[in-house]
Design a protein around this motif. Sequence first.
Motif, PDB file in Angstrom:
ATOM      1  N   SER A  36     -50.079  19.076   3.584  1.00 65.85           N
ATOM      2  CA  SER A  36     -49.409  19.135   4.463  1.00 65.85           C
ATOM      3  C   SER A  36     -49.316  17.796   5.468  1.00 65.85           C
ATOM      4  CB  SER A  36     -51.189  19.569   5.212  1.00 65.85           C
ATOM      5  OG  SER A  36     -51.470  18.356   5.129  1.00 65.85           O
ATOM      6  N   ALA A  37     -48.643  17.681   6.413  1.00 67.48           N
ATOM      7  CA  ALA A  37     -48.006  17.136   7.239  1.00 67.48           C
ATOM      8  C   ALA A  37     -48.685  15.980   7.364  1.00 67.48           C
ATOM      9  CB  ALA A  37     -47.381  17.527   8.373  1.00 67.48           C
ATOM     10  N   ALA A  38     -49.646  15.774   7.202  1.00 66.87           N
ATOM     11  CA  ALA A  38     -51.490  15.017   7.963  1.00 66.87           C
ATOM     12  C   ALA A  38     -51.418  14.975   6.745  1.00 66.87           C
ATOM     13  CB  ALA A  38     -52.077  15.566   9.739  1.00 66.87           C
ATOM     14  N   ALA A  39     -51.752  15.063   5.464  1.00 68.39           N
ATOM     15  CA  ALA A  39     -52.280  14.611   4.608  1.00 68.39           C
ATOM     16  C   ALA A  39     -51.078  13.243   3.629  1.00 68.39           C
ATOM     17  CB  ALA A  39     -52.741  15.829   3.627  1.00 68.39           C
ATOM     18  N   ALA A  40     -52.240  12.365   3.143  1.00 70.20           N
ATOM     19  CA  ALA A  40     -51.434  10.886   3.022  1.00 70.20           C
ATOM     20  C   ALA A  40     -51.427  12.064   1.027  1.00 70.20           C
ATOM     21  CB  ALA A  40     -52.679  10.091   3.057  1.00 70.20           C
ATOM     22  N   THR A  41     -50.329  10.935   0.596  1.00 68.70           N
ATOM     23  CA  THR A  41     -50.166  11.353  -1.017  1.00 68.70           C
ATOM     24  C   THR A  41     -50.206   9.734  -1.473  1.00 68.70           C
ATOM     25  OG1 THR A  41     -48.941  13.128  -0.981  1.00 68.70           O
ATOM     26  CG2 THR A  41     -48.492  11.436  -2.689  1.00 68.70           C
ATOM     27  N   TYR A  42     -50.976   9.553  -2.137  1.00 69.08           N
ATOM     28  CA  TYR A  42     -51.685   8.033  -2.869  1.00 69.08           C
ATOM     29  C   TYR A  42     -50.952   7.791  -4.234  1.00 69.08           C
ATOM     30  CZ  TYR A  42     -54.986   7.547   0.384  1.00 69.08           C
ATOM     31  OH  TYR A  42     -55.195   8.172   1.869  1.00 69.08           O
ATOM     32  N   TYR A  43     -49.983   6.997  -5.328  1.00 73.85           N
ATOM     33  CA  TYR A  43     -49.186   6.782  -5.635  1.00 73.85           C
ATOM     34  C   TYR A  43     -50.494   5.851  -6.699  1.00 73.85           C
ATOM     35  CZ  TYR A  43     -45.264   8.731  -3.973  1.00 73.85           C
ATOM     36  OH  TYR A  43     -44.797  10.067  -2.636  1.00 73.85           O
ATOM     37  N   VAL A  44     -50.025   5.834  -8.061  1.00 75.21           N
ATOM     38  CA  VAL A  44     -50.565   5.030  -9.335  1.00 75.21           C
ATOM     39  C   VAL A  44     -49.311   4.967 -10.692  1.00 75.21           C
ATOM     40  CG1 VAL A  44     -52.118   5.195 -11.119  1.00 75.21           C
ATOM     41  CG2 VAL A  44     -52.674   5.804  -9.205  1.00 75.21           C
ATOM     42  N   ASN A  68     -60.877   4.899  -7.598  1.00 75.19           N
ATOM     43  CA  ASN A  68     -62.376   5.446  -7.648  1.00 75.19           C
ATOM     44  C   ASN A  68     -62.855   4.565  -6.727  1.00 75.19           C
ATOM     45  OD1 ASN A  68     -62.427   6.766 -10.292  1.00 75.19           O
ATOM     46  ND2 ASN A  68     -62.958   5.413 -11.288  1.00 75.19           N
ATOM     47  N   ALA A  69     -61.879   3.127  -6.410  1.00 79.79           N
ATOM     48  CA  ALA A  69     -62.683   2.760  -5.123  1.00 79.79           C
ATOM     49  C   ALA A  69     -62.148   2.829  -4.345  1.00 79.79           C
ATOM     50  CB  ALA A  69     -62.390   0.740  -5.405  1.00 79.79           C
ATOM     51  N   HIS A  70     -61.901   3.933  -4.331  1.00 79.74           N
ATOM     52  CA  HIS A  70     -60.898   4.492  -2.698  1.00 79.74           C
ATOM     53  C   HIS A  70     -61.843   5.098  -1.719  1.00 79.74           C
ATOM     54  CE1 HIS A  70     -59.021   7.266   0.251  1.00 79.74           C
ATOM     55  NE2 HIS A  70     -58.211   6.701   0.268  1.00 79.74           N
ATOM     56  N   GLY A  71     -62.900   5.131  -2.432  1.00 80.10           N
ATOM     57  CA  GLY A  71     -63.632   6.214  -1.445  1.00 80.10           C
ATOM     58  C   GLY A  71     -63.348   8.001  -1.270  1.00 80.10           C
ATOM     59  N   ALA A  72     -64.612   8.333  -0.420  1.00 82.14           N
ATOM     60  CA  ALA A  72     -64.051   9.785  -0.421  1.00 82.14           C
ATOM     61  C   ALA A  72     -62.068  10.064   0.073  1.00 82.14           C
ATOM     62  CB  ALA A  72     -64.859  11.031   0.390  1.00 82.14           C
ATOM     63  N   PHE A  73     -61.906  11.452  -1.056  1.00 80.79           N
ATOM     64  CA  PHE A  73     -60.175  11.608  -0.231  1.00 80.79           C
ATOM     65  C   PHE A  73     -60.330  12.965   0.543  1.00 80.79           C
ATOM     66  CE2 PHE A  73     -59.389   9.040  -4.486  1.00 80.79           C
ATOM     67  CZ  PHE A  73     -58.333   8.885  -3.913  1.00 80.79           C
ATOM     68  N   ALA A  74     -59.832  13.107   1.160  1.00 81.25           N
ATOM     69  CA  ALA A  74     -59.580  14.338   2.253  1.00 81.25           C
ATOM     70  C   ALA A  74     -58.427  15.696   1.831  1.00 81.25           C
ATOM     71  CB  ALA A  74     -59.090  13.580   3.930  1.00 81.25           C
ATOM     72  N   PRO A  75     -59.151  16.164   2.532  1.00 86.20           N
ATOM     73  CA  PRO A  75     -58.155  17.783   2.039  1.00 86.20           C
ATOM     74  C   PRO A  75     -57.430  17.557   2.344  1.00 86.20           C
ATOM     75  CG  PRO A  75     -60.483  18.133   3.850  1.00 86.20           C
ATOM     76  CD  PRO A  75     -60.358  16.648   4.077  1.00 86.20           C
ATOM     77  N   GLY A  76     -56.237  18.204   1.288  1.00 87.78           N
ATOM     78  CA  GLY A  76     -54.639  17.638   1.308  1.00 87.78           C
ATOM     79  C   GLY A  76     -53.891  17.210   0.829  1.00 87.78           C
ATOM     80  N   GLU A  77     -54.898  16.258   0.534  1.00 82.00           N
ATOM     81  CA  GLU A  77     -54.283  14.598  -0.162  1.00 82.00           C
ATOM     82  C   GLU A  77     -54.042  14.976  -1.479  1.00 82.00           C
ATOM     83  OE1 GLU A  77     -55.636  11.364   2.809  1.00 82.00           O
ATOM     84  OE2 GLU A  77     -57.320  11.542   0.877  1.00 82.00           O
ATOM     85  N   ARG A  78     -52.797  14.025  -2.174  1.00 78.27           N
ATOM     86  CA  ARG A  78     -52.467  14.151  -3.613  1.00 78.27           C
ATOM     87  C   ARG A  78     -52.495  12.641  -4.157  1.00 78.27           C
ATOM     88  NH1 ARG A  78     -46.363  15.762  -3.515  1.00 78.27           N
ATOM     89  NH2 ARG A  78     -46.746  15.150  -2.172  1.00 78.27           N
ATOM     90  N   SER A  96     -63.458  16.185  -0.836  1.00 83.87           N
ATOM     91  CA  SER A  96     -63.325  17.646  -1.439  1.00 83.87           C
ATOM     92  C   SER A  96     -62.872  18.246  -0.733  1.00 83.87           C
ATOM     93  CB  SER A  96     -64.976  19.027  -1.287  1.00 83.87           C
ATOM     94  OG  SER A  96     -65.691  18.305  -2.187  1.00 83.87           O
ATOM     95  N   GLY A  97     -61.520  19.398  -1.405  1.00 81.62           N
ATOM     96  CA  GLY A  97     -60.479  19.762  -0.139  1.00 81.62           C
ATOM     97  C   GLY A  97     -60.937  20.436   0.584  1.00 81.62           C
ATOM     98  N   THR A  98     -60.272  22.262   0.999  1.00 81.19           N
ATOM     99  CA  THR A  98     -60.838  23.286   1.504  1.00 81.19           C
ATOM    100  C   THR A  98     -59.706  23.876   1.212  1.00 81.19           C
ATOM    101  OG1 THR A  98     -59.175  22.623   3.343  1.00 81.19           O
ATOM    102  CG2 THR A  98     -62.078  22.025   3.521  1.00 81.19           C
ATOM    103  N   GLN A  99     -60.082  25.174   1.440  1.00 80.02           N
ATOM    104  CA  GLN A  99     -59.068  26.740   1.104  1.00 80.02           C
ATOM    105  C   GLN A  99     -58.177  26.309   1.833  1.00 80.02           C
ATOM    106  OE1 GLN A  99     -61.020  30.236   1.875  1.00 80.02           O
ATOM    107  NE2 GLN A  99     -59.828  30.954   0.812  1.00 80.02           N
ATOM    108  N   GLY A 100     -57.025  26.519   1.004  1.00 81.54           N
ATOM    109  CA  GLY A 100     -55.503  25.758   1.768  1.00 81.54           C
ATOM    110  C   GLY A 100     -55.479  23.677   1.819  1.00 81.54           C
ATOM    111  N   ALA A 101     -56.357  23.479   1.376  1.00 80.54           N
ATOM    112  CA  ALA A 101     -55.656  22.075   1.029  1.00 80.54           C
ATOM    113  C   ALA A 101     -56.842  21.916   0.538  1.00 80.54           C
ATOM    114  CB  ALA A 101     -56.074  21.683   3.151  1.00 80.54           C
TER     115      ALA A 101
END
Length: 516
Positions: A36-44, A68-78, A96-101
């Motif tokens: 989603s537009a508001a969700a972050a993408t993280y690169y490894v 692993n050290a980042h902490g909880a990822f948010a819905p829609g993040e990659r 955890s994500g959510t339905q649709g995200a």
Amino acid sequence: MRFLSHAPSPARAGLGVLLAAALAGGAILAAPLTASAAAATYYVDCSHGTNGDGVSAATAWNSLAAVNAHGAFAPGERILLKRGTTCKGQLAPTGSGTQGAPIVIGAFPASGTRPTIAGGGTYNYTGAVQIINQAWWTVQDLHITNTTKEANPKTYRSGLLLLNSNGGRLSGLTVQRVAVDGVRSNPGNGNTRQYGGISALTFGKGSSYDGLRILSSSVTNSSRTGIIVSNNAYPGSWDSAVLISGNRVKSVRGDGIVLIGAKSSRITGNVVTGAGDLGSCSHCGRLGGPSTASAGIWPSNTSKVRIDHNEVSKTRNTGGDGEGFDIDRASVDTVLEYNYAHDNQGGGVLLTGAKNSTIRFNILENNGQGALTFYGKAPSTNTAFYNNTVYVSRASKAKIVRTFGAIKGSKVSFKNNVIYSYGTGVYQWPTKSVTTSSNTLIGNHGSGRPRDAKTSYAAPGLKKPGTGGNGFKTLKGYKPAHPSSFKKGVAIPKSVKTDFFGKRISAKKPPRGAAG
């Protein structure tokens, strides 16, 4: 023949210990996923010399520990790993994500060699990649290994582990386009089949996976199991709407695909070759005891499971069983249809303590010991075997129907089958309550064979039976040369609309065998 005791579970080992270890360390496809537009993408990018903040490809994290050290990822993040690179260690993100995200673990750029996660031998009851008590995650486009130099490992581990330990109902888990190989797990003297390539395990009454999907993935050269989804709290709770589709399992130490403790689920379009293959697993050693028995695809403690359009071949019976398919203990209302089983050492289909099993429109070619086998010490009841085509070559000593352990069971219906038997032609039924009708028997007709008035001994005119190879495309010889003159069978359920090859048929006047 199965014994459903388990290796020590994560629940018994203590979830706190497990979590500490985790943090230390063709087909049916899902729709494309976009953030989603508001969700972050993280690169490894584990080839980077320095560790960045992960927010761009140029400043990527360079280790799994950073993820692993980042902490909880948010819905829609990659979380995207760079293709063609290898990251060593364990990937165990949280949130955890959510339905649709859903939260997505995947790869960048869009094409190229999958990124590798090399677990290197993770802790007991863990995986190289694992998602614990989390909902709405998609894991895709990864190559995963989890191997060590141990000669005979005592540790239980998987490549990819989804774990629900008293986590309640968890939805939205998808695994797709993941390749797992080289997993070294305890092959054991007990039931270790919960671990191996891809494992989705549930412990705790009231906990379950709902809508879990394992799609278009592969497991090779691993011990012990290829793909397993198991709810250990059944019948107190169960997984539902599980879909295992379009996967390939090759040369694993034990079972190919296993589904335990599930309802209203499906195993479809998979290819399993070389399950129970000791030769592929040099570190595994010799096993003993009945719990080491393996099969290509099998459900146990399930209700309303459909197993269709799968190919299973070359299952070994070194540790016991060795059938292509096994409808196992306390499985109720299983439908096994449109499958192809060939060259399995143990046999084609095994029934062990099953109830209301329907086996129809399958092709079973040159399976050892028995095309259809019953384990009498765990008797099955109400088995319907109809519109199957069975081929047994002259070199085979296989029975058409085999019963072992004890002659015990009830209510077998055997109708509309075409049997090419150039071996013994023996039918060893588990019970006297057998109903036969409209079968066509070609070749040798041994003891116990169907003798009803509608039994036919005239060749049905298939193009070239017995010439199947690897793949459904090799089965054209099982089509009738002249369909209009093909002998008809007795009526079958109205819900059946097509034959093995997808041709429309009449349920009132169906063909005999799998194709008409």
